[in-house]
Design a protein around this motif. Structure first.
Motif, PDB file in Angstrom:
ATOM      1  N   ALA A   1      10.081   7.108  -4.148  1.00  0.00           N
ATOM      2  CA  ALA A   1      10.563   5.732  -4.319  1.00  0.00           C
ATOM      3  C   ALA A   1      10.533   4.933  -3.012  1.00  0.00           C
ATOM      4  N   SER A   2      10.391   5.630  -1.885  1.00  0.00           N
ATOM      5  CA  SER A   2      10.497   4.957  -0.589  1.00  0.00           C
ATOM      6  C   SER A   2       9.183   4.358  -0.109  1.00  0.00           C
ATOM      7  N   VAL A   3       8.060   4.723  -0.740  1.00  0.00           N
ATOM      8  CA  VAL A   3       6.752   4.245  -0.283  1.00  0.00           C
ATOM      9  C   VAL A   3       5.927   3.783  -1.481  1.00  0.00           C
ATOM     10  N   ALA A   4       4.933   2.960  -1.200  1.00  0.00           N
ATOM     11  CA  ALA A   4       4.093   2.402  -2.265  1.00  0.00           C
ATOM     12  C   ALA A   4       2.771   3.133  -2.398  1.00  0.00           C
ATOM     13  N   VAL A   5       2.674   4.340  -1.819  1.00  0.00           N
ATOM     14  CA  VAL A   5       1.462   5.156  -1.936  1.00  0.00           C
ATOM     15  C   VAL A   5       1.817   6.447  -2.659  1.00  0.00           C
TER      16      VAL A   5
ATOM     17  N   ARG B   1       7.427   6.577   5.559  1.00  0.00           N
ATOM     18  CA  ARG B   1       7.234   5.136   5.768  1.00  0.00           C
ATOM     19  C   ARG B   1       6.293   4.871   6.945  1.00  0.00           C
TER      20      ARG B   1
ATOM     21  N   ASP C   1      -3.342   7.137   2.716  1.00  0.00           N
ATOM     22  CA  ASP C   1      -3.545   6.919   1.282  1.00  0.00           C
ATOM     23  C   ASP C   1      -2.559   7.698   0.426  1.00  0.00           C
TER      24      ASP C   1
ATOM     25  N   ALA D   1       2.740   5.611   5.681  1.00  0.00           N
ATOM     26  CA  ALA D   1       2.261   4.534   4.819  1.00  0.00           C
ATOM     27  C   ALA D   1       1.953   3.285   5.639  1.00  0.00           C
ATOM     28  N   GLU D   2       2.788   3.015   6.625  1.00  0.00           N
ATOM     29  CA  GLU D   2       2.608   1.824   7.461  1.00  0.00           C
ATOM     30  C   GLU D   2       1.285   1.870   8.232  1.00  0.00           C
TER      31      GLU D   2
END
Length: 317
Positions: free
Chosen positions: A136-140, A102, A110, A105-106
Motif C-alpha cells: 500500500a505504500s508504493v505505486a509499483v 519508497r 519497476d 520507487a522514487e
C-alpha cells in the motif's frame, strides 16, 4: 517478461532470467559505480529479462542506506528501461521496509521485493499485515521474497494465494527450497485462474525441473557469472528441449562449485559464495575488485585459483 502472447493476461507477468545483481565495492568499501555499470552491461548483453538489486547476492544486509541508494540509482539509470529492475526493500520491520520501498520507487524501480519481518518474532497474520502495508505504500508492484533460511519465517501458501487474488502482490521469489510447496502454489494459482502473479525460483541448480513445474522465471546468483548460460537454460526449458536443458543445467551445476572455494575452517558459507561470485567476475574482467563487505572474509590466492580452474572448465576462460 514471460513468453506469453502480447496482450494476453500473462504478458504483464514478470518471468525469464532475473539475476540478483552483485554489488561491486572499492577497497575502501564504497560502491564501485563503474564496475557496477560494467556488470549491468554484462548481464544485459547476455539477454537477461530483468534485474534484481539489493537482495542477498547484492550483500544488502551489509550495506548502509547511502550505498543502497547509490546502487539503485546506478542500475536504474544504466538500464534505462531496457528490462524491469526490482529493488530489494530488505529490513527488519514494516516502517523500515516501507522507507526502503519508497526510495526504490522514487529512483525508478519497476517493482519492490520484500521479505517477512525478521529479528522480531512474528505471527502469520503479522507477516500478512506487513506485506499489505508495504504494497500500500508504493505505486509499483511488490513481490514477496520467501527466504526462511535468513528470516526464519516460511511464507504461508494460503496467504500468498489470497494476496495474489486480491492483487496485493505481483509475485513471489521462492528461495525456500520447498519444491512441493512451490508446486502446490502454482497449481492453486492455476485452479483459481489468478493471472499476473509471477512465481520465480531462487533454486538455480534445478531450473529445468522448476520450469517443467510451471515457474515463470529464475533468480540465479550464479547468473552474475554466466548469465548467457542461464538464458540458454531457460530458453531450452521453455521450448521443451529437455536434453539440451539438462546438459546446460549440469554444466552450471559443476560451475556452481565455486561457492565452495573458501576454506570452511576460516570463513562462513556466505563469505565463500559471495566472494566466489565476485572473484569470478574479477577474473572475467567485469569488476575491478573482488572485495566483499565486512565482516566477511576474502578469498586467498589458492581459493582464487580454484575459482579460476572452475571457470576454465565451464568454458568461460
Amino acid at each position: 517478461m514471460t513468453n506469453a502472447p502480447a496482450g494476453s493476461p500473462e504478458s504483464a507477468r514478470l518471468g525469464g532470467v532475473v539475476p540478483p545483481v552483485c554489488t561491486p565495492l572499492t577497497p575502501d568499501m564504497e560502491v564501485d559505480v563503474a564496475s557496477l555499470e560494467r556488470l549491468v552491461g554484462h548481464l544485459l548483453d547476455a539477454g537477461v529479462d530483468g534485474l534484481f538489486v539489493l537482495g542477498s547476492t547484492s550483500e544488502v544486509a551489509f550495506l548502509p542506506d547511502g550505498h543502497r541508494r547509490t546502487v539503485l540509482e546506478t542500475v536504474v539509470k544504466h538500464v534505462s528501461g531496457q528490462v524491469p529492475v526490482l529493488g530489494g526493500a530488505i529490513d527488519m520491520t514494516t516502517l523500515r521496509v516501507i522507507e526502503h520501498a519508497r526510495v526504490a520507487a522514487e529512483v525508478g524501480c519497476d517493482g519492490i521485493v520484500a521479505t517477512a519481518p525478521f529479528y522480531t518474532r512474528t505471527h502469520p497474520l503479522e507477516v500478512e499485515r506487513h506485506l499489505r502495508a508495504v504494497a500500500a505504500s508504493v505505486a509499483v508492484p511488490v513481490y514477496a521474497y520467501d527466504l526462511p533460511v535468513s528470516v526464519h519465517t516460511k511464507l504461508d501458501g494460503a496467504m500468498l494465494l489470497r494476496l495474489a487474488a486480491e492483487g496485493v502482490l505481483a509475485g513471489v521469489k521462492d528461495s525456500s527450497g520447498d519444491d512441493g510447496g512451490m508446486r502446490t502454489l502454482i497449481l492453486r494459482l492455476r485452479e483459481a485462474g489468478t493471472d499476473g502473479f509471477s512465481v520465480l525460483t531462487g533454486s538455480e541448480l534445478t531450473v529445468d525441473a522448476a520450469v517443467a513445474l510451471g515457474v515463470d522465471g529464475v533468480v540465479p546468483g550464479l547468473g552474475n557469472v554466466d548469465p548467457a548460460g542461464y538464458v540458454r537454460l531457460y530458453g531450452h526449458s521453455r521450448a521443451g528441449r529437455w536434453d539440451e536443458a539438462r546438459a546446460e543445467q549440469e554444466r552450471l551445476l559443476r560451475l556452481f562449485d565455486i561457492v565452495n572455494a573458501g576454506a570452511t575452517d576460516r570463513m562462513g558459507r556466505g563469505s565463500s559464495a559471495l566472494g566466489s561470485f565476485k572473484t569470478a567476475l574479477h577474473l572475467l574482467g567485469v569488476i575491478e575488485c573482488p572485495v566483499t563487505a565486512p565482516p566477511q572474509i576474502q578469498l586467498d590466492a589458492a581459493e582464487t585459483e580454484r575459482v579460476r580452474l572452475l571457470l576454465a572448465a565451464a568454458g568461460l576462460l
